[in-house]
Design an enzyme around this catalytic site. Structure first.
Site: not given
Length: 822
Positions: A210, A378, A500-502
Site C-alpha cells: 500500500s 486507499r 487508519v488511512e484517514g
C-alpha cells in the site's frame, strides 16, 4: 388564452431545461410559441407585442455576449471573488492529485448509464489465479489466528519466511525488479482471502503493498533508488514501513512538527551534504520489524545550501534501521490485535541527500507525492480486507443461525435474527461491489481520490455493522475468546479499520463532499481558476462562458429534480430492463437532486460551506450511496443478472435509497437559510417522503439465503478461504451445515415422538437408543442423527482455560462434556 400562452411558455422552458438545450434553442422555442399564438389570433395584438418585448428584454442581453458580460457577468464576478473560499496549498494539492470517474457522472445530475455498463468487469489473469489457488491457499492453511493473536503475538518465523519466499511483499512491484507485477484486482483478491482468516496476517501483507516505500519509489524514485531498493523489497530482504503520523499530527498530517535541516555531515566516513532529521512518529505498522523506514518531515535549508528557498516543505526520505540516532523496535498493542505496529523516533539522524525519495529534485514535494499515491492504496487495502471479513462473517453467521437452536427452532427462524442476517447479506453484497468498482478504477488507469474516500469510509462502516449483527446473533459463542472463536478478534479490531488511512469522521465530514463538490462539479473548479486569472478581460470572458453554462446546468438539475420527483423518475433515460429499470430511475432522480442541492448550497453559503460539516457530510452520504448503488447494479449486470441475487440487491438498494432520503431531509431541515430550505423541500420532495426501508417480507427472503447452501450464498462469499481440511472453525461448520439440514426432518420426528410419549430419556443418547429400539427411526437414521448431534456439540462449544494456561498464553484443553451441550 393569455394564461394558456404563459403556461405553454413555462412548459417549453421546463422541457428545454430538462433536456439541457442551449440558450439559443430556448430563445427560438419561446419566440416561435409567441409568434404562433399571435399569428393565429389566439391572443390580442397588444398581448402578443407585450410578450414579445418581454422575451426580447430577457433574451437579447443573454444571447449577446458583450452585453451579457458587462451587465451580468462582470458585476457577479466581483461578488464571486469576495465569496471565493481560500484554498490552501495543501487543499490545492489534494484537488489536483486525482482523476474523476463515474462519481463525476453522478454529481453532474444526468448520469449516462451506458457508460457504466460499458466499463469492463475485470478478472484475474491465469497467473494471478494460480497464485491465489497456490501460495495464498497455503498461507491460509498454515495460519492459526489464535496462535498469532494470543500465544506468539506475531506471525511465526515459518510464516514470515513463506511470505518472503513467495514475494507477498512485492505484489505491486513490477517483474523487472523481481516483484510479482500483479494488477490491483489481484492485490484485492489476495487481501480479501487472507483477511477472511486472520487480520494480523492480512495487515502484514497489505502494508508493503500500500502507501509506503515501494509505491513511492515506483512513482518518484530515481533509477538508482529503484534498482537498489525494489528488488530487495520484492524478495523480502528489506521490510518497509512508512512513518507519517505523530503525537500532534494525525488526520492533519500537513502539520507535522518533525523536521530536517540541510547541512553537511559524515556519512560512511565521508563529509557529504545531507539532512539532519529529528522526528517522533507513532502508530507505524511494521515499524518494529522494518529494516528501511520512510519518514515524512518538514525540510529547511537555513544556510541556503540548496538555493534561496529556506523552507522547502514536506519531504520524504528512506532511513535504514541501523542509522545512528534512530530508535525503533518497541510495539504498540492495538485493541488486542498484535500486528507489528509501534513508534519510530529519531534524534539528529543524518542521511545524505540521496536518501530523499526522488532525490533533491523532489525536496518539498512530499505532500503531493503522498496524496497522489494515497488514493490508490486507499481504494484497495481497507475495502478488500473489509470485504473479506464481511464475507467470512456472512458465511459463518448464516451457518451458525441454522445450526444453533433455541426453543426447538434454528435461531435463524426468529424475526429479530432475520433482520440481522438480512443486513449482513446486503452489506456484504454492497461492500464487495464497492471494493471491486474502486479497484477496477485503479486498473483502468484512474487515481480515484473521491471513490477511494467513499470506499474507505463505507466499507469499514458496513463491516462494523456486519460484525455487530454477527456478535448479536452468536451471543456467548462470539464473546468467549479461544481457538474456536472466529468473531471476537474481528469485533475487537474493527476500530483499527475505522481509524487508519484517514479517520472516518474526517473522511465523511470533510473529504467526500469537500473534495467531491469541487473536483466532480463540471464548473466550480474551472470558475475558481477563471476568477483568479490576472488579465481582467480574459478573466471576465472565461468566467462568463462558465457562469452561464453553470446557470443552465443548475436550472436543468432543478427542473430534472422536480419533474423526476413528480413522475417518480418516469422521464429519466435508463437501461430498459424490467427488473432494474426502476432502480436506475431512482438513481437518476437523486443524482439530479444532489446536483441541485449542492449548487444551491455553494451559491448561498459560499466559502462558509467548508465549516458546515453536517451539511457536507449528509451530501457526501448521498454521493456515496449513489456510487454504491451504481456499483451494485454494475455487479448484478456483470454476473448475468442471477435471479437468486435479486432479493439481496433489492434489500441493499432500498436501504441505500431510504438513507439517501433521510440525508436529503436532514439537509433541507437544517439549511441555514430558511426560505431557501423551504424551496429545496418543495423541489426535492414534491410528494413528501415516500421512500421506504426494506420490508419484513423482503428481509425474510434475504435471511433465508444465508441459512442454506446455494449458488447465491456461494456468490456472496466467493473469494474467502473455504478449505475444510484446515480445521478452521467456520469451514468445519460449513461442512456440517448440509448434514444438519438433512437431519432436521428426523429431529422433528424425534421431538414429536418425545412430545407424544412414544419415547423417553434425559440425554439425547438415551432418547436416540429408545427411538431405535421402538422403531421410531431406522438404524441409518440413528447414525445420521448421532453424527449431527456430535458435530453440533462441537460447533456450539466454547473454549475453557486453566488459569495457569491463560497466564502462560497456552492453548486450552478440549472442553469436557461437549457431547451433552446439544
Amino acid at each position: 388564452m393569455i394564461w394558456l400562452l404563459i403556461l405553454s411558455l413555462v412548459v417549453i422552458s421546463m422541457a428545454c431545461a430538462f433536456y439541457g438545450t442551449t440558450l439559443l434553442i430556448w430563445t427560438a422555442a419561446m419566440a416561435a410559441t409567441i409568434v404562433v399564438f399571435g399569428a393565429t389570433g389566439a391572443v390580442s395584438t397588444v398581448s402578443w407585442i407585450v410578450m414579445g418585448l418581454v422575451l426580447a428584454v430577457i433574451a437579447v442581453p443573454l444571447n449577446v455576449k458583450e452585453w451579457r458580460r458587462q451587465l451580468i457577468s462582470a458585476p457577479f464576478l466581483k461578488q464571486f471573488r469576495r465569496m471565493l473560499p481560500e484554498i490552501s496549498e495543501t487543499e490545492q494539492v489534494a484537488l489536483d492529485a486525482g482523476t474523476v470517474g463515474w462519481e463525476g457522472e453522478l454529481f453532474a445530475g444526468k448520469p449516462n448509464w451506458s457508460k457504466l455498463k460499458k466499463q469492463p468487469y475485470l478478472e484475474l489473469t491465469l497467473e494471478e489465479q494460480q497464485f491465489l489457488d497456490g501460495p495464498v491457499e497455503e498461507l491460509c492453511k498454515m495460519t492459526d489466528s489464535w496462535e498469532i493473536t494470543h500465544v506468539d503475538t506475531d506471525l511465526n518465523p515459518k510464516t514470515w519466511e513463506f511470505l518472503k519466499e513467495n514475494r507477498f511483499f512485492g505484489m505491486i512491484i513490477p517483474k523487472e525488479y523481481g516483484g510479482l507485477g500483479f494488477s490491483a484486482m489481484a492485490h484485492r483478491a489476495v487481501l480479501e482471502k487472507i483477511s477472511s482468516v486472520c487480520a494480523v496476517t492480512s495487515s502484514t501483507v497489505a502494508v508493503p503493498n500500500s502507501l509506503g516505500p515501494a509505491e513511492l519509489l515506483l512513482h518518484y524514485g530515481t533509477e538508482e533508488q529503484k534498482n537498489h531498493f525494489l528488488p530487495r523489497l520484492a524478495r523480502g530482504e528489506e521490510i518497509p514501513c512508512f512513518a507519517l503520523t505523530g503525537p500532534t499530527a494525525g488526520s492533519d498530517a500537513t502539520s507535522i512538527p518533525d523536521y530536517g535541516i540541510v547541512c553537511k555531515g559524515e556519512y560512511k566516513g565521508k563529509q557529504v551534504l545531507g539532512v539532519r532529521l529529528n522526528f517522533d512518529k507513532r502508530y507505524i505498522t511494521l515499524a518494529p520489524v522494518a529494516s528501511i523506514i520512510g519518514v515524512a518531515f518538514q525540510m529547511y535549508d537555513p544556510d541556503g545550501l540548496l538555493g534561496d528557498n529556506k523552507e522547502l516543505g514536506i519531504s520524504l526520505a528512506l532511513v535504514p534501521r541501523d542509522t545512528e540516532g534512530l530508535d525503533a523496535g518497541k510495539r504498540h498493542f492495538p485493541v488486542n490485535l498484535p500486528f507489528q505496529n509501534g513508534p519510530v523516533r529519531g534524534k539528529d539522524v543524518f542521511v545524505p541527500l540521496e536518501a530523499l525519495i526522488g532525490g533533491v529534485e523532489m525536496a518539498g514535494q512530499g505532500w503531493r507525492m503522498l496524496i497522489e499515491c494515497l488514493s490508490v492504496g486507499r481504494a484497495i487495502t481497507l475495502p478488500a480486507t473489509s470485504t473479506g471479513g464481511s464475507k467470512m462473517v456472512a458465511r459463518a453467521t448464516g451457518a451458525y443461525a441454522r445450526i444453533r437452536k433455541q426453543f426447538n427452532l434454528p435461531i435463524g427462524r426468529f424475526e429479530g435474527v432475520e433482520a440481522g442476517l438480512a443486513r449482513i447479506a446486503a452489506y456484504t453484497y454492497a461492500t464487495s461491489a464497492l471494493s471491486r468498482m474502486t479497484t477496477s478504477a485503479v486498473d483502468l488507469g484512474e487515481k480515484p481520490a473521491v471513490p477511494s474516500a467513499i470506499a474507505k469510509y463505507h466499507t469499514t462502516e458496513m463491516a462494523r455493522t456486519v460484525i455487530k449483527d454477527a456478535m448479536d446473533i452468536h451471543g456467548g459463542k462470539g464473546v468467549i475468546l479461544g481457538p474456536r472463536n472466529y468473531l471476537g478478534r474481528a469485533w475487537e479490531g474493527i476500530p483499527v479499520s475505522i481509524t487508519v488511512e484517514g479517520a472516518n469522521i474526517l473522511t465523511r465530514n470533510l473529504m467526500i463532499f469537500g473534495q467531491g463538490a469541487i473536483r466532480c462539479h463540471p464548473f466550480v473548479l474551472k470558475e475558481m481558476e477563471a476568477a483568479r486569472l490576472p488579465d481582467e478581460r480574459e478573466r471576465v470572458a472565461k468566467f462568463d462562458d462558465l457562469l452561464f453554462a453553470h446557470v443552465g446546468y443548475s436550472i436543468r438539475n432543478a427542473v430534472r429534480s422536480f419533474v423526476l420527483g413528480l413522475s417518480f423518475g418516469k422521464f429519466a433515460k435508463v437501461p430498459h430492463d424490467r427488473k432494474t429499470a426502476k432502480y436506475y430511475k431512482k438513481l437518476s432522480r437523486y443524482s439530479a437532486t444532489l446536483a441541485f442541492v449542492s449548487d444551491v448550497s455553494m451559491l448561498v453559503l459560499g466559502g462558509k460551506l467548508k465549516q458546515k460539516e453536517h451539511l457536507s457530510a449528509r451530501m457526501g452520504d448521498v454521493l456515496s450511496l449513489l456510487y454504491i448503488c451504481s456499483a451494485m447494479l454494475k455487479r448484478y449486470e456483470a454476473e448475468g443478472r442471477p435471479a437468486a441475487d435479486q432479493a439481496i440487491l433489492a434489500w441493499a438498494f432500498h436501504d441505500a435509497i431510504h438513507r439517501i432520503q433521510i440525508a436529503l431531509q436532514q439537509v433541507v431541515d437544517n439549511f441555514p437559510n430558511r426560505p431557501m430550505g423551504a424551496l429545496l423541500r418543495f423541489v426535492v420532495f414534491p410528494f413528501g417522503l415516500r421512500e421506504r426501508a426494506p420490508g419484513d417480507r423482503l428481509t425474510h427472503r434475504v435471511a433465508q439465503i444465508l441459512l442454506s447452501p446455494s449458488d447465491a450464498r456461494d456468490r456472496l462469499s466467493r473469494g474467502v478461504f473455504t478449505s475444510a481440511e484446515s480445521g478452521h472453525p467456520v469451514n468445519t461448520m460449513e461442512e456440517a451445515l448440509p448434514l444438519v439440514i438433512r437431519a432436521e426432518p428426523l429431529d422433528r420426528k424425534l421431538s414429536k415422538a418425545l412430545r407424544l410419549g412414544e419415547i423417553s430419556g434425559i440425554t439425547w443418547e438415551e432418547r436416540l437408543r429408545d427411538a431405535l429400539a421402538k422403531s421410531v427411526i431406522t438404524k441409518e437414521e440413528s447414525e445420521i442423527i448421532k453424527d449431527v448431534y456430535v458435530r453440533v456439540s462441537e460447533i456450539i462449544a466454547v473454549d475453557e482455560f486453566d488459569t495457569e494456561d491463560m497466564r502462560a498464553g497456552r492453548r486450552p484443553q478440549p472442553p469436557l462434556g461437549t457431547k451433552h451441550a446439544a
